[in-house]
Design an enzyme around this catalytic site. Sequence first.
Site, PDB file in Angstrom:
ATOM      1  N   HIS A  27       0.874  -1.286   0.067  1.00 63.81           N
ATOM      2  CA  HIS A  27       0.032  -0.100   0.031  1.00 63.81           C
ATOM      3  C   HIS A  27       0.715   1.108   0.036  1.00 63.81           C
ATOM      4  O   HIS A  27       1.868   1.143   0.516  1.00 63.81           O
ATOM      5  CB  HIS A  27      -0.981  -0.058   1.214  1.00 63.81           C
ATOM      6  CG  HIS A  27      -1.382   1.506   1.797  1.00 63.81           C
ATOM      7  ND1 HIS A  27      -0.960   1.973   2.888  1.00 63.81           N
ATOM      8  CD2 HIS A  27      -2.121   2.381   1.153  1.00 63.81           C
ATOM      9  CE1 HIS A  27      -1.332   3.394   2.689  1.00 63.81           C
ATOM     10  NE2 HIS A  27      -2.136   3.514   1.771  1.00 63.81           N
ATOM     11  N   ASN A  74       0.630   5.993  -0.342  1.00 58.66           N
ATOM     12  CA  ASN A  74      -0.421   7.134  -0.572  1.00 58.66           C
ATOM     13  C   ASN A  74       0.410   8.294  -0.528  1.00 58.66           C
ATOM     14  O   ASN A  74       1.055   8.407   0.544  1.00 58.66           O
ATOM     15  CB  ASN A  74      -1.775   7.162  -0.284  1.00 58.66           C
ATOM     16  CG  ASN A  74      -1.720   7.126   1.496  1.00 58.66           C
ATOM     17  OD1 ASN A  74      -1.396   8.292   1.883  1.00 58.66           O
ATOM     18  ND2 ASN A  74      -1.901   6.161   2.211  1.00 58.66           N
ATOM     19  N   ARG A 127      -0.143  12.908  -0.673  1.00 57.15           N
ATOM     20  CA  ARG A 127      -1.076  13.494  -0.915  1.00 57.15           C
ATOM     21  C   ARG A 127      -0.618  14.966  -0.478  1.00 57.15           C
ATOM     22  O   ARG A 127       0.274  15.217   0.353  1.00 57.15           O
ATOM     23  CB  ARG A 127      -2.169  13.234  -0.095  1.00 57.15           C
ATOM     24  CG  ARG A 127      -2.082  13.157   1.444  1.00 57.15           C
ATOM     25  CD  ARG A 127      -2.728  11.900   2.226  1.00 57.15           C
ATOM     26  NE  ARG A 127      -2.440  11.679   3.448  1.00 57.15           N
ATOM     27  CZ  ARG A 127      -1.674  10.701   4.099  1.00 57.15           C
ATOM     28  NH1 ARG A 127      -1.005   9.871   3.243  1.00 57.15           N
ATOM     29  NH2 ARG A 127      -1.363  10.746   5.241  1.00 57.15           N
ATOM     30  N   GLY A 147     -19.991  13.781  -1.764  1.00 56.46           N
ATOM     31  CA  GLY A 147     -19.532  13.507  -3.241  1.00 56.46           C
ATOM     32  C   GLY A 147     -18.423  12.597  -3.280  1.00 56.46           C
ATOM     33  O   GLY A 147     -18.048  12.271  -4.128  1.00 56.46           O
ATOM     34  N   SER A 148     -18.162  11.582  -2.233  1.00 53.45           N
ATOM     35  CA  SER A 148     -17.275  10.551  -2.087  1.00 53.45           C
ATOM     36  C   SER A 148     -17.807   9.486  -3.186  1.00 53.45           C
ATOM     37  O   SER A 148     -19.015   9.256  -3.129  1.00 53.45           O
ATOM     38  CB  SER A 148     -16.968  10.103  -0.910  1.00 53.45           C
ATOM     39  OG  SER A 148     -16.531  11.079   0.132  1.00 53.45           O
ATOM     40  N   ARG A 149     -16.654   8.828  -3.925  1.00 54.48           N
ATOM     41  CA  ARG A 149     -17.057   7.933  -4.657  1.00 54.48           C
ATOM     42  C   ARG A 149     -16.698   6.605  -4.098  1.00 54.48           C
ATOM     43  O   ARG A 149     -15.569   6.265  -3.604  1.00 54.48           O
ATOM     44  CB  ARG A 149     -16.121   7.901  -5.839  1.00 54.48           C
ATOM     45  CG  ARG A 149     -16.447   7.007  -7.121  1.00 54.48           C
ATOM     46  CD  ARG A 149     -15.762   7.209  -8.388  1.00 54.48           C
ATOM     47  NE  ARG A 149     -15.995   6.433  -9.526  1.00 54.48           N
ATOM     48  CZ  ARG A 149     -15.280   5.387  -9.908  1.00 54.48           C
ATOM     49  NH1 ARG A 149     -14.439   4.913  -9.015  1.00 54.48           N
ATOM     50  NH2 ARG A 149     -15.785   4.675 -10.731  1.00 54.48           N
TER      51      ARG A 149
END
Length: 450
Positions: free
Chosen positions: A255, A257, A259, A408-410
């Site tokens: 994993h 990420n 940002r 609005g999160s997917r």
Amino acid sequence: MFTITLTSLQATTKSTTRLCFKSLYRGTLHHQGADLSPCLGRPYSSFRGQTSLSFTKWFPRCLSTRLMSYGTNVTPGRYRKGFFLVTGAATVAGIAAGVSHFQRAEMASKIIQTETDEEDILERCKSFMCTPVTDVEVLQQRKDQMCTRMEMLIMETQAAFCKALQQVDGGTFRVDRWQRKEGGGGISCVLQDSKVFEKAGVNVSVVFGNLSEEAAKQMRSRGKVLKAKDGKLPFCAMGVSSVIHPKNPHIPTVHFNYRYFEIEEADGTKQWWFGGGTDLTPMYLDQEDAIHFHTTLKKACDKHHPQYYPDFKKWCDRYFYINHRDERRGIGGIFFDDLDSPSQEEVFAFVKSCARSVVPCYLPIVRKHMNDSFSPEEKAWQQLRRGRYVEFNLVYDRGTKFGLATPGSRIESILMSLPLTARWEYMHDPPKGTKEAEMMEVLRKPKEWV
């Protein structure tokens, strides 16, 4: 933003001293962990157990200073001398360490200086999995702004990792471009039920709008001072996130990420910070793999500060902790959040080094084990360990909670991190002396790998 060019030890010492005291009053960031990825594919994570670092202190950009990520209040004035002595990330520790630290700082500054001289944005976009979230013309108009530079970095990271995985697997990623009606959108790249990877996701999101009350509350709970105007806090968040679940139980799950986040406060000033990390979750312990993985990450960190790796390695071990099981999710790596010092340029350069270390730290391990044979019992163990992965992501991951709480999160991108298959057995405990028991011992007592 600024670039420091060092010419001599004497001149550097003077200018660095001035910079330190200016930084103290100008302020730095908060470093207590919570992810800000409203719609990023794999939600952001952050630090849970709060304990003190062994050496370096990373200071917030507000006058009410806090030690990095650990919530310890520091009274301005009382620790000013300490600030000068320990803020190695602001090029001060090098005074005690000698000229070599300044030489590294000068080298880093030169790299930063040539950042804007890279090839045209339109040319760089040709290598991406698809066109960026932000319109290319807009990116070209603001190419020197951090939001553009970070978006280009995360698009490049997504493309490089996807192409490396495709080369090993032979399959092709499905590329889904999505929009968020509240502002922004993302690009989800998923390879599912293929030759080597059961599920591989590499996602990018670039979102903006007004911070929800729940998200703002989460930030304030970890020490951020946010001054809203008419109850609104405009924000911009972007990042790249990936989770890879291989079919072969001898290939670890990985994993990562990375940002960037900005918030505009009532008076027009902006708070900004970076966060991220890379961690490995093997089903079976391979000492050589663990050493390779951590050594690669350490090299990326050491280019910028000698304390980054040891500090962020500890942070990672403490964050990916399944409290109700008293075990870690994997063998760790590095993790940091709310990083905003010593300068935006220097933190961005560090994040760039970390992002570009993902392929070399993981792909050699995949190639090493992709043709390993495995038994049904080993496959069943992999399924059980995946169950632990799910437990952490759904129960503890603050980034998952943040994403689900953001309008609005997917959902498909947020839960991309979950494996295609997993297993839960009642009261399962591996027999002593087995490879499975050896793995559990490391998960309960983290090791130093380099």
